[in-house]
Scaffold this motif. Structure first.
Motif, PDB file in Angstrom:
ATOM      1  N   GLU A  44       0.774  -1.234   0.218  1.00  0.00           N
ATOM      2  CA  GLU A  44       0.279   0.184  -0.098  1.00  0.00           C
ATOM      3  C   GLU A  44       1.326   1.393  -0.073  1.00  0.00           C
ATOM      4  O   GLU A  44       1.442   1.215   0.936  1.00  0.00           O
ATOM      5  N   VAL A  45       0.364   1.952  -0.749  1.00  0.00           N
ATOM      6  CA  VAL A  45       1.602   2.897  -1.605  1.00  0.00           C
ATOM      7  C   VAL A  45       0.811   4.679   0.239  1.00  0.00           C
ATOM      8  O   VAL A  45      -0.245   5.015  -0.337  1.00  0.00           O
ATOM      9  N   LEU A  46       1.761   5.180   0.777  1.00  0.00           N
ATOM     10  CA  LEU A  46       0.831   6.096   1.510  1.00  0.00           C
ATOM     11  C   LEU A  46       1.643   7.465   1.478  1.00  0.00           C
ATOM     12  O   LEU A  46       0.904   7.920   1.469  1.00  0.00           O
ATOM     13  N   GLU A  47       2.771   7.142   0.282  1.00  0.00           N
ATOM     14  CA  GLU A  47       3.476   8.804   0.292  1.00  0.00           C
ATOM     15  C   GLU A  47       3.893   8.648  -0.808  1.00  0.00           C
ATOM     16  O   GLU A  47       4.300   7.937  -1.122  1.00  0.00           O
ATOM     17  N   GLY A  48       3.960   9.549  -1.512  1.00  0.00           N
ATOM     18  CA  GLY A  48       5.013   9.375  -3.364  1.00  0.00           C
ATOM     19  C   GLY A  48       4.541   8.505  -3.919  1.00  0.00           C
ATOM     20  O   GLY A  48       3.517   7.758  -4.046  1.00  0.00           O
ATOM     21  N   ASP A  49       5.317   8.286  -5.244  1.00  0.00           N
ATOM     22  CA  ASP A  49       4.679   7.335  -6.129  1.00  0.00           C
ATOM     23  C   ASP A  49       6.157   5.685  -6.178  1.00  0.00           C
ATOM     24  O   ASP A  49       7.316   6.211  -6.750  1.00  0.00           O
ATOM     25  N   TRP A  50       5.000   4.773  -6.588  1.00  0.00           N
ATOM     26  CA  TRP A  50       6.153   3.856  -5.975  1.00  0.00           C
ATOM     27  C   TRP A  50       5.030   2.425  -6.908  1.00  0.00           C
ATOM     28  O   TRP A  50       4.419   2.185  -6.962  1.00  0.00           O
ATOM     29  N   HIS A  51       5.650   2.417  -8.238  1.00  0.00           N
ATOM     30  CA  HIS A  51       5.810   1.554  -8.534  1.00  0.00           C
ATOM     31  C   HIS A  51       5.959   0.318  -8.865  1.00  0.00           C
ATOM     32  O   HIS A  51       7.266   0.840  -9.236  1.00  0.00           O
ATOM     33  N   GLY A  52       5.928  -1.069  -9.445  1.00  0.00           N
ATOM     34  CA  GLY A  52       6.219  -2.414  -9.271  1.00  0.00           C
ATOM     35  C   GLY A  52       6.134  -3.219  -7.772  1.00  0.00           C
ATOM     36  O   GLY A  52       5.308  -2.734  -6.694  1.00  0.00           O
TER      37      GLY A  52
END
Length: 113
Positions: A44-52
């Protein structure tokens, strides 16, 4: 001190080469005491941009982590992943169980004074 290999593996095709990499990686970790803590898990991405995908591997110490990454066995399989999936990998030493982040902040404040 426990050390960690932290990887951010970008999105891409999960093809036969990548699956062969996944099948063979544990054999490269075993001689160095490496074990997966996170691998192919939902996140789960809580901050920022995380793909992958996030990957976290624990080692007994930083020297073991370095030796694993440099090992002939791991170097042999790296292209199976890197030719198909982008990624970033870092090695980092952990903190002791009694780590106090406030003491770290105090040391940094003192050094900046």
């Amino acid at each position: 001190m426990t050390a960690y290999a932290i990887a951010h593996i970008g999105p891409g095709p999960i093809n036969d080469a990548v699956l062969t990499y996944v099948e063979r990686i544990q054999g490269t970790l075993d001689p160095f005491g490496g074990r997966f803590l996170v691998h192919f898990k939902e996140h789960e991405v809580l901050e920022g941009d995380w793909h992958g995908a996030p990957v976290l591997v624990a080692f007994p110490d930083l020297e073991s982590a370095r030796d694993w990454y440099a090992s002939a066995a791991y170097q042999e399989i790296i292209p199976l992943r890197t030719k198909h999936l982008p990624g970033d990998i870092i090695l980092v030493e952990g903190v002791p169980e009694d780590y106090d982040p406030a003491a770290t902040a105090a040391r940094i404040r003192e050094s900046q004074a």
